[in-house]
Scaffold this active site. Structure first.
Site: not given
Ligand SMILES: Cc1cc2nc3c(=O)[nH]c(=O)nc-3n(C[C@H](O)[C@H](O)[C@H](O)COP(=O)(O)OP(=O)(O)OC[C@H]3O[C@@H](n4cnc5c(N)ncnc54)[C@H](O)[C@@H]3O)c2cc1C
Ligand code: HEM
Ligand code: SF4
Ligand code: F3S
Ligand code: FES
Lengths: 583, 256, 125, 118
Positions: A11-15, A116, A217, A236, A238, A248, A251, A282, A349, A391, A396
């Site tokens: 996974g290449a999201g924030g975490a 917030f 997944d 949650q 929203h 979205l 907030e 929320r 959400h 939350r 998050s």
């Molecule tokens: C519209 C919206 C607004 C939000 N606003 C806020 C906010 O203002 N403040 C706050 O604190 N939080 C907010 N959140 C919540 C927060 O953004 C998310 O919970 C958080 O970004 C999740 O990050 P993550 O790194 O866990 O996953 P994600 O950013 O969702 O990344 C998931 C990663 O996993 C990879 N992946 C998934 N499945 C597989 C697989 N099978 N194989 C390989 N790779 C895979 C994807 O490619 C992706 O790179 C918001 C959420 C949404 C939807």
């Protein structure tokens, strides 16, 4: 093909990006596998901000933040996690700034902060400016900044690789198996430590702010191994998604002074949360909106929404600090928040629950302290449990950076100490069996219809207001959908870029998440945080101040076993007694 | 080119805002590397609501008619940058384009892959060259001086200087609409220049000099002929050409 | 500094101001050419009506050294400006290095010959 | 064809007109310069210019030069002033107007020649 890295990040999201950065700092070889190009991850959609008690605008302390987090989570939050979090996040935000994140600024040139939902001063007295923001695209900036830093560090990325299996044997994780979209090839990744950060699963619901790719997944893969998912009943909604679309509306819009109004223009939140009104957490706002709608005070053709009113705010605020959402309203609804009321309704959400971990991100295999060696998790898909039953907004993004960082650090530390474990004999067999199963069914069932039925029924039966009979019906519906899924039709035979095979596989994952959620929710006979039951309408601390652990019953398909885990009711230095949750 | 027609009936369009239903044709340029030597058009007839996104329409085709249709998508609301496509002759994000804005009742929407990058399958193109040129401009913050305990101070105006460029989602709508990029991929392209601008005009960044050097090349800003297609295509409303011109001037002043 | 392998070309030129200088030259020469070229057209089209391009007319006009210089300046600036402009197009449309090299070679030779021819012509009167 | 707007066509026309002018200039220098080979040769070349195609071409070259010159100024304004970019569209329409006018004017003055001989 086979690859070998000390630490693998899924996974290449924030975490995931945060974990990859910090793992790399630990002098180990790191690779990041993602089914999307990193900048496509859904972290980029987060708008409002990241909460930290910097005190740039008004006095603030980590203890207040910790208290709000615990109270916001309806006391199901593990207080040790909340304490680590509330302290660490302050440094983490400065660190993001040092990585170049373009935060909005105060007139003194410091990081700007705004109010917030649920964030208060002096343990609940009044709303406080705690959310650090970069306009209303904080998540976008975090995602971009973290990706940039990974480019700088030269992190190895495997983009558009879908992880299909975790290699776990004898309580030890040995790597993962992934399917490469561009070639159709199956790859084995051999690793000393694996960090899961694959995001949420909001797509099990019909109306959601989540991306089409958020299909749970890795949660499902974990669950399919007979390992537990924690607190799945807490999901949650929203309060403010654009009507019908679910997109979205941050907030932050209420943080800046936006007001919710019903059909008669009444500011109805005054009735539900007299102290902090529109800035209540929320779950409370969502329920208030649904109550208004149910009692016939909704707006719109179907009277299934309420309005958010910004018209009293200056145009600069709307077009500056809230540019993103203004653009969305203009694009999708053809409405201009400067002069129109924007119709909103609650939207699925955020998953409070997920893969259970300890404070270092290590994945737990049961509720009694057992763990999977070498396997870590962080982000939305993990459950430390910082968010408890609900939350708070901005927590998050904080969770991603604080616990993503910790998972990265500890995974690297672990990887430095151990040798590569042996791979199982035929590591790809699980994946091959799954694909064969999908391709060899009778092919009668259209996956899109199954998905649609799942999303609609989950929305109706396990949505904001829940009750026993509905959820019992949902258990049966899911069983039926799963048996239809056995005969699903993968309508694209090709090897390369087979996006259909992926969609069908993701549907299977979602069905598992839905199953675990429904069973956990049915089991918890109380109302707490986001979990609200008409038939058990009060919080029950005597019987239910504990985390749910849902296990797939490997012997009887469709059956879910429930275990429990204690809530950490004390932090390291502070502890907050469970109290009634009023705002 | 061969043409194929399909009729989609009895399938409910993705429900939206209760706007009027429209009868439309969707004409998609299809290409399957395992079967086809050349791309061909296929046309699907269907009902859609005026407020549907073009992406809803394409999903409809995939989900209920031809599952092999391949394209990228994720967020559905214009933030992830996956689904840049050439829709009715212009680059757009399919999820940010409403049916009513591109077609009238009874009309046709044409959908093609974006240009200048290799088509892998249907609407999906090889994005690697695009990200290569992104990486070529050192797209990361550089400040080697020791960081203070708290944040680095930056005025509101200085922060505002990055507001437009940092808004980019790397969707490639701009780069693949640029007539120079179509004919020659060695041009770094507007997206990369926007990214460079983000750092060049960041008051905290220390690598301005190196970035301006990268821009001061045949493959950098000097390749831009101010065709404005990029600016018009950008789904984030970034005034790209203006930013490119600012970088050109910055290079000029720095060298003189 | 430049990581991506597709930008070998870029790397080689990263420490030269050649493109910047040409860019400025295009603009300055353009500004001057506006007056020269439009003046030239004005004089040949509008002042001298119709049967202008006769042998005697041309030779007569060019006998004056001021006109010689005026015309030579147009010739030099326009050729440099135009040649560099054409180089832009060549670099855009011709993508492989060898092809680009020979097309440029032929093109520059033709321009040089025409420039020499024009200069000799002007000053041989 | 990509449905670009003013900027795309401005660029395309600028490039085409630039190359056309260059081609014209090369021929022009050669033909004018050819007087060093004597009057006969010079006139021989110039008689071919009486062909209608060359005469119509002359109208286009004139319009092309005017377009290129004024659009060149438009580009210079965009490059060196901050506001130029905001008015590029208006400026382009002005350039086009001038081009059309001068093209018509050229056609009008050249009309007698177009209709036949000197
Ligand atoms: C519209 C919206 C607004 C939000 N606003 C806020 C906010 O203002 N403040 C706050 O604190 N939080 C907010 N959140 C919540 C927060 O953004 C998310 O919970 C958080 O970004 C999740 O990050 P993550 O790194 O866990 O996953 P994600 O950013 O969702 O990344 C998931 C990663 O996993 C990879 N992946 C998934 N499945 C597989 C697989 N099978 N194989 C390989 N790779 C895979 C994807 O490619 C992706 O790179 C918001 C959420 C949404 C939807
Ligand atoms: C009359 C006054 C002229 C002006 C103001 C002018 C201006 C310009 C400018 C500013 C450019 C740069 C365009 C860009 O970078 O996008 C340019 C390009 C060019 N000019 Fe001129 N020019 C003039 C005359 C000429 C003449 C006489 C010729 C031919 C000999 C010519 C041929 C070209 C060519 C071929 C290009 C390249 C076009 C491209 O690649 O886009 N120009 N001109
Ligand atoms: S500048 Fe605009 S069009 Fe270009 S990649 Fe960024 S967001 Fe997309
Ligand atoms: S379209 Fe291309 S030429 Fe320049 S103004 Fe945009 S980069
Ligand atoms: S699907 Fe994310 S930008 Fe369109």
């Amino acid at each position: 093909m086979q690859h070998r890295y000390d630490v693998l990040v899924i996974g290449a999201g924030g975490a995931g990006l945060m974990a990859a950065l910090y793992a790399a700092k630990g002098n180990v070889s790191v690779a990041c596998i993602s089914k999307l190009y990193p900048t496509r991850s859904h972290t980029g959609a987060a708008q409002g901000g990241i909460g930290a008690a910097l005190g740039n605008v008004a006095e603030d302390h980590w203890e207040w933040h910790m208290f709000d987090t615990v109270k916001g989570g309806d006391y199901l939050t593990d207080q040790d996690a909340a304490e680590v979090f509330a302290k660490d996040i302050i440094d983490a935000v400065y660190e993001l700034e040092h990585m170049g994140l373009p935060f909005s600024r105060t007139p003194e040139g410091r990081i700007a902060q705004r109010k917030f939902g649920g964030h208060t001063r002096e343990f609940g007295k009044a709303a406080v400016e705690r959310s650090c923001y970069a306009k209303d695209r904080t998540g976008h900036m975090i995602l971009q900044t973290l990706y940039q830093q990974n480019v700088k560090e030269g992190t190895k990325f495997f983009n558009e690789f879908h992880v299909t299996d975790l290699l776990i044997e004898d309580g030890r994780c040995r790597g993962v198996v992934a399917y490469e979209l561009s070639t159709g090839e199956i790859h084995t990744f051999h690793a000393k430590a694996v960090i899961l950060a694959a995001g949420g699963y909001g797509r099990i619901f019909k109306i959601t702010s989540n991306a089409l790719t958020l299909t749970g997944d890795l949660m499902s893969i974990y669950y399919r191994k007979g390992l537990p998912l924690e607190d799945m009943e807490f999901y949650q909604f929203h309060p403010t998604g654009l009507a019908k679309l679910g997109i979205l509306v941050t907030e932050g819009i209420r943080g800046e002074g936006g007001i919710l109004r019903n059909d008669s223009g009444e500011r109805f939140m005054e009735r539900y949360a007299p102290t902090i009104k529109d800035l209540a957490p929320r779950d409370i706002v969502s329920r208030s909106i649904i109550s208004e709608i149910r009692e016939g005070r909704g707006v719109g053709r179907d009277k299934d929404a309420v309005n958010i009113d910004l018209t009293h705010l200056p145009r600069e605020v709307i077009e500056g600090k809230l540019a993103e959402i203004t653009d969305l309203a203009r694009t999708y609804l053809g409405m201009d928040p400067v002069k129109d009321l924007v119709p909103v309704q609650p939207t699925a959400h955020y998953a409070m629950g997920g893969i259970p971990t300890d404070l270092n991100g290590l994945c737990l295999s049961d509720g009694n302290g057992g763990s999977i060696e070498g396997l870590y998790a962080a982000g939305e898909q993990a459950c430390v449990s910082l968010h408890g039953a609900n939350r708070l907004g901005t927590n998050s993004l904080g969770d991603l950076v604080v616990f993503g960082r910790r998972a990265g650090i500890y995974a690297a530390q672990y990887a430095r100490q151990v040798e590569f474990p042996d791979l199982p004999d035929d590591p790809q067999s699980g994946t091959k069996d799954m694909f064969d199963g999908l391709r060899n069914g009778s092919g009668k069932e259209n996956p899109a219809l199954i998905r649609k039925e799942m999303q609609e029924s989950m929305m109706n039966n396990v949505g904001i207001f829940r009750n026993g009979p509905d959820m019992e019906r949902q258990v049966e519906i899911l069983k039926e959908l799963k048996s239809r899924y056995q005969n699903v039709n993968v309508g694209d035979p090709s090897l390369r870029y087979n996006s259909e095979l992926i969609e069908v596989m993701e549907l299977g994952f979602m069905l598992d998440c839905a199953e675990a959620m429904t069973a956990s929710a049915l089991n918890r006979t109380e109302s707490r945080g986001a979990h609200d039951r008409a038939d058990y309408h009060t919080r029950d601390d005597i019987n239910w101040l504990k985390h749910t652990m849902a296990y797939k019953d490997l012997d009887r398909p469709g059956n879910v076993l429930i275990g429990y885990k204690d809530v950490a009711l004390k932090g390291f230095t502070r502890a907050f007694e469970p109290k009634a949750r009023v705002y | 080119m061969t043409q194929t027609q399909h009729e989609l009936t009895g399938i409910p369009a993705a429900a939206q805002q209760g706007l009027a239903m429209m009868h439309i044709k969707v004409k998609i340029l299809r290409f399957d590397p395992e079967k086809d030597r050349k791309a061909h058009w296929e046309t699907y007839t269907m009902d859609a609501q005026a407020g549907d996104r073009v992406l809803d329409v394409i999903n409809e085709v995939k989900w209920y008619h031809d599952q092999s249709l391949t394209f990228r998508r994720s967020c559905m609301h214009g933030i992830c940058g996956s689904d840049a496509m050439l829709i009715n002759g212009r680059n757009r994000l399919a999820c940010k384009t409403l049916v009513r804005d591109v077609v009238k009742d009874g009309g046709t929407i044409t959908v093609e892959p974006i240009r200048g990058l290799k088509v892998e399958k249907d609407l999906l193109v090889d994005m690697e060259p695009f990200f290569d040129s992104y990486k070529a401009i050192m797209p990361y913050f550089i400040n080697e001086s020791p960081a203070p305990a708290a944040e680095r101070i930056q005025s509101e105006e200085e922060a505002e200087r990055m507001a437009q460029s940092s808004n980019c989602i790397l969707c490639a709508c701009c780069t693949t609409s640029c007539p120079i990029f179509w004919v020659n991929g060695s041009y770094l392209g507007p997206a990369s220049i926007v990214q460079a601008h983000r750092f060049i005009f960041d008051s905290r960044d220390q690598a301005t000099q190196q970035r301006l050097n990268i821009m001061n090349q045949n493959t950098g800003v000097w390749r831009c002929r101010t065709a404005y297609n990029c600016t018009e295509a950008c789904p984030r409303d970034i005034p790209i050409t203006q930013l490119i011109e600012e970088v050109k001037r910055a290079v000029m002043y720095q060298q003189s | 500094m430049i990581r991506a392998r597709t930008f070998i070309d870029a790397k080689q030129q990263s420490h030269s101001n050649a493109e910047l200088n040409w860019w400025i030259f295009m603009r300055i020469s353009g500004l001057i050419l506006v007056f020269l070229v439009l003046g030239h057209i004005y004089m040949t089209f509008i002042q001298v009506s119709e049967s202008d391009a006769t042998f005697t007319a041309v030779v007569g006009k060019l006998a004056n050294p001021a006109w010689k210089f005026y015309d030579w300046l147009i010739l030099a600036l326009a050729l440099m400006h135009g040649t560099n402009g054409a180089r832009y197009s060549i670099e855009d449309y011709i993508r492989t290095r060898p092809n680009r090299a020979w097309v440029k070679g032929v093109f520059y030779t033709v321009v040089a010959l025409v420039f020499a021819f024009g200069t000799i012509g002007l000053f041989s009167i | 064809m990509y449905k670009g707007r003013e900027g795309q066509w401005a660029f395309l026309l600028h490039r085409l007109s630039g190359i056309a002018i260059l081609a014209y200039l090369l021929i022009h220098v050669f033909s004018i310069g050819s007087f060093i080979f004597g009057e006969r040769f010079y006139m021989a070349i110039h008689e071919t210019y009486d062909w209608p195609i060359f005469r119509i071409g002359l109208v286009f070259i004139t319009a092309g030069v005017v377009y290129h010159a004024f659009n060149g100024l438009r580009i210079i304004v965009m490059d060196f002033t901050g506001a130029g970019v905001a008015y590029q569209r208006q400026m382009w329409y002005a350039v086009m107007a001038l081009t059309v006018i001068s093209g018509l004017y050229a056609a009008w003055t050249l009309l007698p020649r177009l209709l036949g001989g000197y």
